[in-house]
Design an enzyme around this catalytic site. Structure first.
Site, PDB file in Angstrom:
ATOM      1  N   CYS A   3       0.837  -1.201   0.000  1.00  0.00           N
ATOM      2  CA  CYS A   3       0.000   0.000   0.000  1.00  0.00           C
ATOM      3  C   CYS A   3       0.871   1.250   0.000  1.00  0.00           C
ATOM      4  O   CYS A   3       2.036   1.220   0.347  1.00  0.00           O
ATOM      5  CB  CYS A   3      -0.864   0.007   1.243  1.00  0.00           C
ATOM      6  SG  CYS A   3      -1.747  -1.542   1.467  1.00  0.00           S
ATOM      7  N   ARG A  13       3.323   1.928  -7.655  1.00  0.00           N
ATOM      8  CA  ARG A  13       3.451   0.726  -6.817  1.00  0.00           C
ATOM      9  C   ARG A  13       2.319  -0.266  -7.041  1.00  0.00           C
ATOM     10  O   ARG A  13       2.413  -1.413  -6.618  1.00  0.00           O
ATOM     11  CB  ARG A  13       3.445   1.120  -5.335  1.00  0.00           C
ATOM     12  CG  ARG A  13       4.592   2.014  -4.935  1.00  0.00           C
ATOM     13  CD  ARG A  13       4.243   2.783  -3.687  1.00  0.00           C
ATOM     14  NE  ARG A  13       4.029   1.925  -2.543  1.00  0.00           N
ATOM     15  CZ  ARG A  13       4.931   1.694  -1.609  1.00  0.00           C
ATOM     16  NH1 ARG A  13       6.108   2.260  -1.674  1.00  0.00           N
ATOM     17  NH2 ARG A  13       4.670   0.904  -0.592  1.00  0.00           N
ATOM     18  N   TRP A  33      -3.417  -2.025  -1.616  1.00  0.00           N
ATOM     19  CA  TRP A  33      -3.200  -3.253  -2.409  1.00  0.00           C
ATOM     20  C   TRP A  33      -3.776  -4.355  -1.531  1.00  0.00           C
ATOM     21  O   TRP A  33      -3.222  -4.674  -0.484  1.00  0.00           O
ATOM     22  CB  TRP A  33      -1.701  -3.416  -2.646  1.00  0.00           C
ATOM     23  CG  TRP A  33      -1.257  -4.773  -3.101  1.00  0.00           C
ATOM     24  CD1 TRP A  33      -0.760  -5.783  -2.324  1.00  0.00           C
ATOM     25  CD2 TRP A  33      -1.217  -5.261  -4.436  1.00  0.00           C
ATOM     26  NE1 TRP A  33      -0.430  -6.862  -3.089  1.00  0.00           N
ATOM     27  CE2 TRP A  33      -0.690  -6.579  -4.387  1.00  0.00           C
ATOM     28  CE3 TRP A  33      -1.580  -4.729  -5.674  1.00  0.00           C
ATOM     29  CZ2 TRP A  33      -0.520  -7.346  -5.535  1.00  0.00           C
ATOM     30  CZ3 TRP A  33      -1.396  -5.517  -6.812  1.00  0.00           C
ATOM     31  CH2 TRP A  33      -0.879  -6.799  -6.734  1.00  0.00           C
ATOM     32  N   ASN A  83      -0.014  -0.192   6.247  1.00  0.00           N
ATOM     33  CA  ASN A  83       0.604  -1.044   5.239  1.00  0.00           C
ATOM     34  C   ASN A  83       1.205  -2.226   5.987  1.00  0.00           C
ATOM     35  O   ASN A  83       1.847  -2.029   7.024  1.00  0.00           O
ATOM     36  CB  ASN A  83       1.700  -0.243   4.513  1.00  0.00           C
ATOM     37  CG  ASN A  83       2.342  -1.042   3.405  1.00  0.00           C
ATOM     38  OD1 ASN A  83       1.884  -2.129   3.071  1.00  0.00           O
ATOM     39  ND2 ASN A  83       3.400  -0.496   2.824  1.00  0.00           N
ATOM     40  N   GLY A  84       1.000  -3.438   5.502  1.00  0.00           N
ATOM     41  CA  GLY A  84       1.556  -4.619   6.168  1.00  0.00           C
ATOM     42  C   GLY A  84       0.455  -5.609   6.499  1.00  0.00           C
ATOM     43  O   GLY A  84      -0.643  -5.545   5.946  1.00  0.00           O
ATOM     44  N   GLU A 101      13.952 -22.027 -14.759  1.00  0.00           N
ATOM     45  CA  GLU A 101      13.621 -20.639 -14.435  1.00  0.00           C
ATOM     46  C   GLU A 101      14.798 -19.703 -14.769  1.00  0.00           C
ATOM     47  O   GLU A 101      14.596 -18.615 -15.310  1.00  0.00           O
ATOM     48  CB  GLU A 101      13.221 -20.535 -12.955  1.00  0.00           C
ATOM     49  CG  GLU A 101      12.952 -19.132 -12.448  1.00  0.00           C
ATOM     50  CD  GLU A 101      11.875 -18.359 -13.211  1.00  0.00           C
ATOM     51  OE1 GLU A 101      11.197 -18.951 -14.063  1.00  0.00           O
ATOM     52  OE2 GLU A 101      11.742 -17.152 -12.966  1.00  0.00           O
ATOM     53  N   LYS A 118      14.562 -16.601 -17.428  1.00  0.00           N
ATOM     54  CA  LYS A 118      14.875 -15.230 -17.003  1.00  0.00           C
ATOM     55  C   LYS A 118      15.886 -14.614 -17.958  1.00  0.00           C
ATOM     56  O   LYS A 118      15.732 -13.472 -18.374  1.00  0.00           O
ATOM     57  CB  LYS A 118      15.437 -15.289 -15.579  1.00  0.00           C
ATOM     58  CG  LYS A 118      15.054 -14.233 -14.633  1.00  0.00           C
ATOM     59  CD  LYS A 118      13.700 -14.266 -14.010  1.00  0.00           C
ATOM     60  CE  LYS A 118      12.552 -14.380 -14.910  1.00  0.00           C
ATOM     61  NZ  LYS A 118      11.301 -14.732 -14.284  1.00  0.00           N
ATOM     62  N   GLU A 130      14.325 -13.919 -21.448  1.00  0.00           N
ATOM     63  CA  GLU A 130      13.263 -12.924 -21.384  1.00  0.00           C
ATOM     64  C   GLU A 130      13.787 -11.488 -21.389  1.00  0.00           C
ATOM     65  O   GLU A 130      13.242 -10.630 -22.075  1.00  0.00           O
ATOM     66  CB  GLU A 130      12.477 -13.188 -20.084  1.00  0.00           C
ATOM     67  CG  GLU A 130      11.256 -12.380 -19.888  1.00  0.00           C
ATOM     68  CD  GLU A 130      10.536 -12.760 -18.588  1.00  0.00           C
ATOM     69  OE1 GLU A 130      11.157 -13.355 -17.691  1.00  0.00           O
ATOM     70  OE2 GLU A 130       9.351 -12.444 -18.470  1.00  0.00           O
ATOM     71  N   HIS A 181      22.279 -37.305 -24.607  1.00  0.00           N
ATOM     72  CA  HIS A 181      21.358 -37.894 -25.590  1.00  0.00           C
ATOM     73  C   HIS A 181      21.110 -36.952 -26.755  1.00  0.00           C
ATOM     74  O   HIS A 181      20.101 -37.080 -27.448  1.00  0.00           O
ATOM     75  CB  HIS A 181      20.061 -38.294 -24.900  1.00  0.00           C
ATOM     76  CG  HIS A 181      20.268 -39.329 -23.849  1.00  0.00           C
ATOM     77  ND1 HIS A 181      20.612 -40.631 -24.134  1.00  0.00           N
ATOM     78  CD2 HIS A 181      20.258 -39.244 -22.494  1.00  0.00           C
ATOM     79  CE1 HIS A 181      20.781 -41.311 -23.007  1.00  0.00           C
ATOM     80  NE2 HIS A 181      20.575 -40.480 -21.988  1.00  0.00           N
ATOM     81  N   LYS A 188       3.154  -7.871 -18.829  1.00  0.00           N
ATOM     82  CA  LYS A 188       3.157  -8.378 -17.457  1.00  0.00           C
ATOM     83  C   LYS A 188       2.037  -9.387 -17.238  1.00  0.00           C
ATOM     84  O   LYS A 188       2.214 -10.392 -16.586  1.00  0.00           O
ATOM     85  CB  LYS A 188       3.020  -7.201 -16.474  1.00  0.00           C
ATOM     86  CG  LYS A 188       3.069  -7.613 -15.011  1.00  0.00           C
ATOM     87  CD  LYS A 188       4.441  -8.151 -14.633  1.00  0.00           C
ATOM     88  CE  LYS A 188       4.534  -8.656 -13.205  1.00  0.00           C
ATOM     89  NZ  LYS A 188       5.697  -9.551 -13.034  1.00  0.00           N
TER      90      LYS A 188
HETATM   91  C1  AGP Z   1       7.906 -14.371 -15.937  1.00  0.00           C
HETATM   92  O1  AGP Z   1       9.105 -13.700 -15.818  1.00  0.00           O
HETATM   93  C2  AGP Z   1       7.103 -14.063 -17.090  1.00  0.00           C
HETATM   94  N1  AGP Z   1       6.936 -12.708 -17.325  1.00  0.00           N
HETATM   95  C3  AGP Z   1       5.913 -14.960 -17.379  1.00  0.00           C
HETATM   96  O2  AGP Z   1       6.441 -16.210 -17.688  1.00  0.00           O
HETATM   97  C4  AGP Z   1       4.822 -15.130 -16.303  1.00  0.00           C
HETATM   98  O3  AGP Z   1       5.336 -15.837 -15.215  1.00  0.00           O
HETATM   99  C5  AGP Z   1       3.618 -15.864 -16.930  1.00  0.00           C
HETATM  100  O4  AGP Z   1       3.093 -15.105 -17.984  1.00  0.00           O
HETATM  101  C6  AGP Z   1       2.552 -16.185 -15.931  1.00  0.00           C
HETATM  102  O5  AGP Z   1       2.027 -15.044 -15.347  1.00  0.00           O
HETATM  103  P1  AGP Z   1       1.118 -15.146 -14.062  1.00  0.00           P
HETATM  104  O6  AGP Z   1       1.965 -15.693 -12.961  1.00  0.00           O
HETATM  105  O7  AGP Z   1       0.679 -13.745 -13.788  1.00  0.00           O
HETATM  106  O8  AGP Z   1      -0.019 -16.046 -14.386  1.00  0.00           O
END
Ligand code: AGP
Length: 609
Positions: free
Chosen positions: A2, A27, A74, A100-101, A482, A486, A489, A505, A604
């Site tokens: 928040c 935020r 939030w 907030n918290g 992961e 990262k 991406e 393989h 996002k």
């Molecule tokens: C992660 O770095 C990505 N931007 C992407 O893979 C993300 O995790 C995926 O689109 C799922 O999003 P969500 O967790 O909001 O469902």
């Protein structure tokens, strides 16, 4: 998280509060509110939605008041509605609080305050605060706050005011950011520096365990016992844009650094006082269902899917239930063999990902029970699932998910230990050991964040590579996936994650002189096996960076560069192991001049199939 703003001085308070809240909009929030003291009472205006909705609601009113509080919420406890928005007031309407918290013991306090005759209007944890302060209020809001603090457990930045002392704001901080801005004949409070910069660059940065009374003439700071504390003035020389990011260059880096706190918040109140049991009442899961579960399905996208892969290993290992993990966009169309009696876990930071929502609906249509692990209260998956396990990472703004991922892992650990407890698959001592280690992980992650230069130097070294490989076995393979995502991406370097034993393989053909391989070797029972795979790639000329605990093994020939991870229980290794990979991706992207927070072609929240 928040946004909090407070003002006391000689100007009309409302424009100052609204301006401060606007500067905190980045935020993320879902409702907004203000309170000012006027005409011997408090005027509260609060609305679900954007700040503009609130501004529209108050547009025709003039508020002559020169002190007040503002808040952008939030949602954590309770949906994003007008009633749940802050400020919250006491029964008499003469005390107001923004917060907030998370107040960890709010259920207990609420029950007790109700038995004392207090009437609650919202679903929030925050509302216990004005009622608790009211309980102790004898005409001095500062003394009442000190009394109230003795009963609070959890994290909080609290800002309160009373009708009877309208110029006096009182604040307290425990594990949630709070700053004061020092003016001439006026003073400001905020959860974050950007809200202050239009007015002053002279600040006090509050520490945990500090309270303050703020009037137009000054700010007195004390500890929770009321013992005065001398505060240095900190002059902020950040630009406004930098300040939004807490002084970091990018939201992603800020969010990586927020991980210790995000972990603490997600675990808060979910481990029993004796440290031997997990408390997940919010799941409303019948223990019989847990005992009789034959299968679990996990489905999600991207990073959340990778958290699910860790979840599979961990639930199978600790609770001994077979788990299938599916990419959500695949799950729906593969005619999955699920039905009543099965448990489906959907994971989504945003709670709005179209593929994940579709998978959730498919699971429910087939009669399965669905748990959502999500970071956004009131999001679509939170509303559509049978129950929700929230991650308390706070808003994640960078497209690349970091703090949401580690909190998703924490959620899976809690769930796995809870299931193991119900099913009797893990000795009590082992439960206690894992939970103890889980609660120490924030400190371990912090030690890695303190070694950022080491990782940045590796990113510098490999920034011009066209392709990298990430390898590992078991849990390490899940983290490798992961790490690879990262890097792709945000730095646009091609990366592949491989189960270390699978290289030979086919993929080994791609390993030639100087190809970087990032090897994860955290699991003691797999260490020697992974070591053999490292030797295979080194023999073909690869340059190997190894992440390992050491584990008493001779680490001399496990890589060209070794990143030593802080010790923890091996099953928890994915949390510390992912941190260097996040930092590696981040610095590689920075050195390559990429748009870190908003990488090309990505969004996002992906709300289309
Ligand atoms: C992660 O770095 C990505 N931007 C992407 O893979 C993300 O995790 C995926 O689109 C799922 O999003 P969500 O967790 O909001 O469902």
């Amino acid at each position: 998280m928040c946004g909090i703003v407070g003002y006391t001085g000689h100007r009309e308070a409302v424009p100052v509060l609204i301006d401060g809240l606007r500067r905190l909009e980045y935020r993320g929030y879902d409702s907004a509110g203000i309170v000012v003291a006027e005409n011997g009472g408090l005027t509260v205006e609060k609305r679900a939605g954007t700040l503009d909705v609130l501004v529209d609601a108050i547009n025709n009113h003039r508020f002559p008041a020169t002190s007040g509080l503002g808040h952008t919420r939030w949602a954590t406890h309770g949906a994003p509605t007008d009633v749940n928005a802050h400020p919250h007031t006491d029964c008499s309407g003469r005390l107001a609080v923004v917060h907030n918290g998370i107040i960890e013991n709010y259920r207990r306090l609420r029950g007790w305050l109700k038995s004392e005759g207090h009437v609650f209007r919202s679903d929030t944890d925050t509302e216990v605060l004005p009622h608790l302060i009211e309980h102790y209020y004898r005409g001095d809001v500062y003394q009442a706050l000190l009394k109230a603090l003795e009963r609070l457990e959890g994290s909080f930045a609290v800002l309160a005011m009373a009708t009877d002392e309208p110029e006096r704001l009182v604040v307290a901080r425990q594990d949630s950011p709070l700053v004061a801005g020092l003016g001439a004949g006026e003073n400001f409070i905020a959860s974050d520096i950007p809200a202050l910069l239009a007015h002053t660059r002279a600040t006090h940065l509050f520490n945990d365990g500090e309270v303050a009374e703020v009037t137009p003439d000054g700010i007195k700071v004390a500890d929770f016992n009321g013992t005065p504390i001398f505060k240095e003035v900190f002059h902020v020389n950040w630009k406004a844009e930098q300040a939004e990011k807490g002084g970091y260059d990018h939201f992603m880096l800020k969010e990586i650094h927020e991980q210790p706190r995000a972990l603490r918040e997600t675990l808060r109140g979910r481990v029993a006082q004796n440290g031997r049991r997990v408390v997940l009442d919010e799941l409303e899961l019948d223990p019989d269902l847990a005992r009789n579960l034959q299968r679990i399905f996990i489905t999600a996208c991207g990073t959340a899917y990778h958290a699910g892969v860790v979840g599979k290993y961990v639930i199978e290992k600790l609770a001994r239930i077979p788990v299938e993990v599916d990419i959500a966009s695949e799950f729906r169309y593969r005619n999955p063999l699920i039905g009543p009696g099965d448990l489906v876990i959907v994971v989504s930071q945003s709670g709005e990902t179209a593929d994940t929502r579709a998978a959730l609906r498919e699971a429910r249509r087939r009669g399965a029970r669905v748990i959502a692990i999500t970071n956004v209260v009131g999001s679509s998956v939170a509303r559509e699932a049978d129950s929700v396990l929230y991650t308390w990472a706070g808003p994640e703004i960078a497209v690349a998910s970091t703090k949401a991922y580690v909190t998703q892992l924490a959620a899976f650990y809690l769930l796995a230990v809870w299931l193991a407890g119900e099913r009797g698959t893990l000795p009590g001592d082992e439960c206690e050991t894992i939970l103890h280690a889980l609660r120490e992980l924030d400190a371990g992650v912090q030690t890695l964040l303190d070694r950022t230069d080491e990782i940045a130097a590796l990113a510098r070294r490999y920034q011009d590579q066209h392709c990298l490989f990430f390898i590992g076995r078991g849990l390490d393979y899940a983290v490798a996936m992961e790490g690879s995502l990262k890097l792709k991406e945000i730095s646009y370097i091609h990366a592949e994650a491989y189960a270390a034993g699978e290289l030979k393989h086919g993929t080994l053909a791609l390993i030639t002189e100087g190809v970087p391989v990032i090897a994860l070797a955290t699991q003691p029972d797999l260490f020697e096996k992974t070591l053999s795979n490292i030797k295979e790639v080194k023999a073909r000329g690869a340059e190997v960076v190894t992440l390992t605990f050491g584990n008493g093994h001779d680490t001399e020939d496990v890589g060209d560069h070794i990143i030593h991870l802080p010790p923890t229980h091996p099953v928890l290794a994915p949390i510390p192991a992912v941190v260097p990979l996040q930092l590696f991706a981040y610095y590689a992207a920075v050195y390559r001049g990429c748009s870190v927070d908003k990488p090309r072609n990505l969004a996002k929240s992906v709300t289309v199939e």
